[in-house]
Design a protein around this motif. Structure first.
Motif, PDB file in Angstrom:
ATOM      1  N   ASN A 191       0.545  -3.014   0.545  1.00 31.67           N
ATOM      2  CA  ASN A 191       1.090  -3.195  -0.612  1.00 31.67           C
ATOM      3  C   ASN A 191      -0.223  -3.190  -1.562  1.00 31.67           C
ATOM      4  O   ASN A 191       0.072  -2.839  -2.758  1.00 31.67           O
ATOM      5  CB  ASN A 191       1.508  -4.703  -0.582  1.00 31.67           C
ATOM      6  N   LYS A 194      -0.491   0.501  -2.383  1.00 35.84           N
ATOM      7  CA  LYS A 194       0.664   1.251  -3.144  1.00 35.84           C
ATOM      8  C   LYS A 194       0.364   0.933  -4.737  1.00 35.84           C
ATOM      9  O   LYS A 194       0.790   1.699  -5.601  1.00 35.84           O
ATOM     10  CB  LYS A 194       1.879   0.371  -2.796  1.00 35.84           C
ATOM     11  N   ASP A 202       1.072   8.905  -8.054  1.00 33.27           N
ATOM     12  CA  ASP A 202       2.369   8.732  -7.808  1.00 33.27           C
ATOM     13  C   ASP A 202       3.129  10.051  -8.353  1.00 33.27           C
ATOM     14  O   ASP A 202       4.419  10.107  -7.990  1.00 33.27           O
ATOM     15  CB  ASP A 202       2.877   7.515  -8.888  1.00 33.27           C
ATOM     16  N   ASP A 232       5.625   2.981   2.688  1.00 30.87           N
ATOM     17  CA  ASP A 232       4.994   2.045   2.761  1.00 30.87           C
ATOM     18  C   ASP A 232       3.995   2.218   1.350  1.00 30.87           C
ATOM     19  O   ASP A 232       3.656   1.323   0.726  1.00 30.87           O
ATOM     20  CB  ASP A 232       4.053   2.046   3.625  1.00 30.87           C
ATOM     21  N   LEU A 233       3.752   3.485   1.220  1.00 30.18           N
ATOM     22  CA  LEU A 233       2.877   3.805  -0.222  1.00 30.18           C
ATOM     23  C   LEU A 233       3.597   4.179  -1.477  1.00 30.18           C
ATOM     24  O   LEU A 233       2.996   4.152  -2.429  1.00 30.18           O
ATOM     25  CB  LEU A 233       1.811   4.811   0.258  1.00 30.18           C
ATOM     26  N   GLY A 234       5.003   4.380  -1.375  1.00 25.53           N
ATOM     27  CA  GLY A 234       5.679   4.472  -2.487  1.00 25.53           C
ATOM     28  C   GLY A 234       5.839   5.948  -3.168  1.00 25.53           C
ATOM     29  O   GLY A 234       6.113   6.189  -4.313  1.00 25.53           O
TER      30      GLY A 234
END
Length: 329
Positions: A191, A194, A202, A232-234
């Protein structure tokens, strides 16, 4: 006068009976509570003294001895989770006649039971296992054969089942609290990462490629290390990954069309015995060299052990650290 005396005696008797009734009810209540406590204690004692217990794994029930002492890890997934939990299996798989190098120290002393495609049932039998940690990749014949020796779990190779895998193995070995702690620590770290990546990566297209038998393969979003990147890392899921089978070959021409920003490239010699120069050939190929990831020096080779299965606690914690180190700029 006689009536008055009789009335008084009757009243005294009624009061006495009521009092006795209340006392009796109070005693019953106390006995009931004490009885419940004793029943609970007895139940726990019975469970502890039971010679067998039933566990639930991915919706199915399995009966195993109590306690479980001899564990045979007949899958790389099981071996990795055993290493993560500090469990010493009595038997493990071999790669090229040895315990895989990346797990050798943690699993030192275990008996070799054959390779992942054909574990040796005769050797396993001599180890007198209480439970065998198999794999969901096996066919019915292998599962049936090993279940004749001891209860065999079809340990899931799907990465999204990693928590259930770890908690179940922890329960079998009396290390469920340790398993939960590993999960909690991972989620906290993921988290935090992320949040960091939301500003730096991103918009990047990140692809994981594994070279096997001299060919390049990609995986669906829920297989190998992909859940770490995309869940998990988006990070955004590349379309080619979204549409991929569990393991799907990708050609150099298709890779050129995708042109990812970052490539995590995994290569293990034991998986490429017929094409030992496949990694060097790929890195030197003009088409590969012209990819955006190559030109920006964002091709990362073997960020974790190339035999790591990806969807285990051992793999996830290590790849998370490696991925964040490469992606956070």
């Amino acid at each position: 006068m006689k009536k008055s005396v009789l009335f008084s005696i009757a009243a005294i008797l009624i009061i006495s009976l009521v009092a006795c009734g209340n006392t009796s009810e109070g005693n019953l209540s106390d006995d009931s509570i004490e009885g419940t406590t004793n029943a609970s204690d007895t139940s726990e004692e019975t469970k502890e003294n039971a010679t067998e217990i039933t566990i639930t794994y991915l919706g199915e029930e399995y009966t195993v001895p109590n306690p479980v002492e001899n564990i045979v890890a007949a899958s790389l997934e099981g071996m990795e989770d055993a290493a993560a939990l500090g469990i010493k299996p009595v038997g493990v798989l071999e790669v090229a006649g040895e315990i895989p190098e990346y797990l050798a120290k943690d699993l030192e002393g275990a008996t070799l039971i054959g390779d992942k495609t054909a574990p040796n049932a005769e050797v396993i039998l001599t180890l007198d296992p209480d439970v065998i940690i198999g794999t969901s990749k096996w066919g019915e014949e292998t599962m049936a054969q090993l279940n004749k020796i001891a209860t065999t779990l079809p340990y899931s190779h799907i990465s999204t089942n990693w928590k259930e895998n770890l908690l179940t193995l922890g329960e079998l070995a009396g290390k469920k609290d340790e398993a939960q702690q590993i999960i909690d620590d991972y989620e906290v770290k993921a988290n935090e990462a992320k949040t960091s990546l939301a500003n730096s990566a991103d918009d990047k297209e990140v692809l994981v490629i594994r070279i096997r038998g001299g060919l390049m393969y990609i995986y669906s979003p829920d297989v190998y290390v992909n859940p770490i990147l995309y869940e998990d890392l988006g990070l955004k899921v590349p379309e080619i990954v979204e549409n991929a089978e569990q393991q799907q070959e990708i050609t150099l021409e298709t890779l050129s069309e995708v042109d990812p920003d970052v490539i995590f490239l995994q290569f293990e010699e034991a998986e490429n015995l017929d094409a030992p120069s496949a990694l060097d050939d790929l890195l030197e190929n003009p088409v590969f060299s012209n990819l955006t990831a190559s030109k920006n020096d964002e091709v990362y080779v073997n960020t974790i052990a190339p035999l790591a299965q990806g969807g285990t606690a051992w793999s996830k914690t290590r790849f998370l650290d490696a991925a964040v180190d490469k992606l956070v700029k």
